[in-house]
Design a protein around this motif. Structure first.
Motif, PDB file in Angstrom:
ATOM      1  N   GLN A  37       0.836  -1.199   0.000  1.00 55.25           N
ATOM      2  CA  GLN A  37       0.000   0.000   0.000  1.00 55.25           C
ATOM      3  C   GLN A  37       0.870   1.246   0.000  1.00 55.25           C
ATOM      4  N   THR A  38       0.236   2.359  -0.379  1.00 58.60           N
ATOM      5  CA  THR A  38       0.887   3.660  -0.302  1.00 58.60           C
ATOM      6  C   THR A  38       0.200   4.485   0.777  1.00 58.60           C
ATOM      7  N   HIS A  39       1.009   5.053   1.662  1.00 54.71           N
ATOM      8  CA  HIS A  39       0.478   5.842   2.768  1.00 54.71           C
ATOM      9  C   HIS A  39       0.907   7.293   2.564  1.00 54.71           C
ATOM     10  N   VAL A  40      -0.016   8.209   2.736  1.00 56.67           N
ATOM     11  CA  VAL A  40       0.266   9.613   2.476  1.00 56.67           C
ATOM     12  C   VAL A  40       0.549  10.351   3.787  1.00 56.67           C
ATOM     13  N   VAL A  41       1.633  11.098   3.785  1.00 53.52           N
ATOM     14  CA  VAL A  41       1.949  11.991   4.907  1.00 53.52           C
ATOM     15  C   VAL A  41       1.954  13.412   4.354  1.00 53.52           C
ATOM     16  N   GLU A  42       1.182  14.281   4.982  1.00 59.31           N
ATOM     17  CA  GLU A  42       1.112  15.666   4.509  1.00 59.31           C
ATOM     18  C   GLU A  42       2.126  16.530   5.247  1.00 59.31           C
ATOM     19  N   MET A  43       2.731  17.437   4.497  1.00 62.72           N
ATOM     20  CA  MET A  43       3.645  18.418   5.096  1.00 62.72           C
ATOM     21  C   MET A  43       2.962  19.781   4.987  1.00 62.72           C
ATOM     22  N   THR A  44       2.683  20.360   6.141  1.00 58.92           N
ATOM     23  CA  THR A  44       1.801  21.533   6.179  1.00 58.92           C
ATOM     24  C   THR A  44       2.577  22.793   6.558  1.00 58.92           C
ATOM     25  N   ASP A  45       1.898  23.927   6.422  1.00 57.88           N
ATOM     26  CA  ASP A  45       2.503  25.200   6.819  1.00 57.88           C
ATOM     27  C   ASP A  45       2.613  25.334   8.336  1.00 57.88           C
ATOM     28  N   ALA A  46       1.990  24.408   9.073  1.00 57.98           N
ATOM     29  CA  ALA A  46       2.227  24.374  10.523  1.00 57.98           C
ATOM     30  C   ALA A  46       3.593  23.751  10.807  1.00 57.98           C
ATOM     31  N   MET A  47       4.278  23.359   9.739  1.00 65.80           N
ATOM     32  CA  MET A  47       5.613  22.758   9.800  1.00 65.80           C
ATOM     33  C   MET A  47       5.611  21.482  10.620  1.00 65.80           C
ATOM     34  N   ILE A  48       4.712  20.601  10.212  1.00 67.75           N
ATOM     35  CA  ILE A  48       4.645  19.266  10.796  1.00 67.75           C
ATOM     36  C   ILE A  48       4.475  18.244   9.678  1.00 67.75           C
ATOM     37  N   TYR A  49       4.853  17.016   9.995  1.00 68.32           N
ATOM     38  CA  TYR A  49       4.467  15.873   9.173  1.00 68.32           C
ATOM     39  C   TYR A  49       3.161  15.338   9.759  1.00 68.32           C
ATOM     40  N   ASP A  50       2.180  15.162   8.929  1.00 75.20           N
ATOM     41  CA  ASP A  50       0.871  14.714   9.404  1.00 75.20           C
ATOM     42  C   ASP A  50       0.450  13.447   8.669  1.00 75.20           C
ATOM     43  N   PRO A  51       0.506  12.271   9.311  1.00 74.15           N
ATOM     44  CA  PRO A  51       0.891  12.042  10.716  1.00 74.15           C
ATOM     45  C   PRO A  51       2.404  12.034  10.886  1.00 74.15           C
ATOM     46  N   ASP A  52       2.855  12.374  12.098  1.00 71.13           N
ATOM     47  CA  ASP A  52       4.306  12.422  12.312  1.00 71.13           C
ATOM     48  C   ASP A  52       4.876  11.024  12.559  1.00 71.13           C
ATOM     49  N   VAL A  53       4.040  10.128  13.068  1.00 71.74           N
ATOM     50  CA  VAL A  53       4.464   8.733  13.217  1.00 71.74           C
ATOM     51  C   VAL A  53       3.497   7.872  12.422  1.00 71.74           C
ATOM     52  N   ILE A  54       4.042   7.046  11.542  1.00 78.72           N
ATOM     53  CA  ILE A  54       3.169   6.202  10.726  1.00 78.72           C
ATOM     54  C   ILE A  54       3.704   4.777  10.757  1.00 78.72           C
ATOM     55  N   THR A  55       2.802   3.839  10.901  1.00 83.48           N
ATOM     56  CA  THR A  55       3.182   2.420  10.937  1.00 83.48           C
ATOM     57  C   THR A  55       2.725   1.749   9.653  1.00 83.48           C
ATOM     58  N   ILE A  56       3.653   1.089   8.982  1.00 83.75           N
ATOM     59  CA  ILE A  56       3.351   0.461   7.695  1.00 83.75           C
ATOM     60  C   ILE A  56       3.898  -0.958   7.692  1.00 83.75           C
ATOM     61  N   ALA A  57       3.564  -1.687   6.648  1.00 83.21           N
ATOM     62  CA  ALA A  57       4.073  -3.053   6.489  1.00 83.21           C
ATOM     63  C   ALA A  57       5.272  -3.033   5.548  1.00 83.21           C
ATOM     64  N   PRO A  58       6.172  -4.021   5.658  1.00 83.55           N
ATOM     65  CA  PRO A  58       7.314  -4.084   4.736  1.00 83.55           C
ATOM     66  C   PRO A  58       6.828  -4.098   3.286  1.00 83.55           C
ATOM     67  N   GLY A  59       7.500  -3.343   2.430  1.00 84.91           N
ATOM     68  CA  GLY A  59       7.110  -3.257   1.025  1.00 84.91           C
ATOM     69  C   GLY A  59       6.136  -2.131   0.740  1.00 84.91           C
ATOM     70  N   ASP A  60       5.596  -1.518   1.794  1.00 83.03           N
ATOM     71  CA  ASP A  60       4.693  -0.383   1.598  1.00 83.03           C
ATOM     72  C   ASP A  60       5.488   0.869   1.256  1.00 83.03           C
TER      73      ASP A  60
END
Ligand SMILES: [Cu+2]
Length: 220
Positions: A37-60
């Motif tokens: 799968q592909t998981h999206v992390v947004e980088m915002t003007d609040a200067m954060i990664y959203d989500p900052d912690v993400i759990t994925i499976a190998p190969g994702d």
């Protein structure tokens, strides 16, 4: 209201109550796919990664996208890599030093994306070169029992929640991955409502030969 009209509209409502759960049930997807799968992390003007912690499976794959006006980098901490994992960073740098000195190489501007596929299990800490000092820091956790493949085991689910604890969007909390479609609750509620409504109708018809508020006296 004339009794016949009342009955017609009431019957219509009943029909809706009975058919809508059937439609909802038909839309439930057969099963969640197990592929990468592909998981999206947004980088915002609040200067954060959203989500900052993400759990994925190998190969994702994780895809970072800049949704604000400001550009950011995705730069791995060299000492926060699993043993044997290659260095990774937006801009394709070979080391953290190169990435730091090479910025704005590796900058991801508005609406641009950077994707990286994680094959090896472990934790990958990373940061944004221009915003590290204000704690623009993130982490990718690659785990076989990770959120993406969150199986039926509640242990895996709990691990996902613990890892991504403050992230309500984590895939670990998606009930579809536990084999239960979210609409199932509403199918059940709507069905019970339909059954209850028909019982009420039956009761008043048998007892009064009328619905309760039709206003027609029964006897002459
Ligand atoms: Cu940044």
């Amino acid at each position: 209201m004339h009794r016949r009209h009342f009955l017609q509209s009431a019957t219509g409502s009943l029909a809706l109550l009975f058919t809508s759960p059937i439609v909802a049930a038909a839309e439930v997807p057969p099963s969640a796919e197990e592929s990468a799968q592909t998981h999206v992390v947004e980088m915002t003007d609040a200067m954060i990664y959203d989500p900052d912690v993400i759990t994925i499976a190998p190969g994702d794959t994780v895809e970072w996208i800049t949704v604000g006006q400001m550009g950011h980098s995705i730069t791995a901490y060299e000492n926060e890599l699993p043993d044997g994992a290659p260095y990774w960073a937006s801009g394709g740098f070979d080391s953290e030093d190169d990435a730091r000195s090479g910025y704005p190489g590796g900058n991801i501007a508005k609406d641009e994306t950077y994707s990286y596929t994680f094959d090896m299990e472990g934790e990958y800490g990373y940061f944004c070169v221009p915003h590290e000092t204000i704690q623009m820091i993130g982490k990718v956790i690659v785990s076989e029992g990770g959120a993406a493949t969150a199986s039926s085991s509640s242990g895996g689910h709990a691990a996902g929640m613990g890892a991504g604890g403050d992230d309500p969007h984590s895939e670990g909390e998606d009930p579809e991955h536990m084999g239960v479609a979210f609409q199932a609750h509403w199918v059940g509620i709507a069905t019970l409502l339909g059954i209850f409504a028909s019982l009420v109708f039956t009761f008043f018809f048998l007892k009064y030969n009328e619905t309760p508020h039709s206003g027609y006296p029964k006897q002459k």
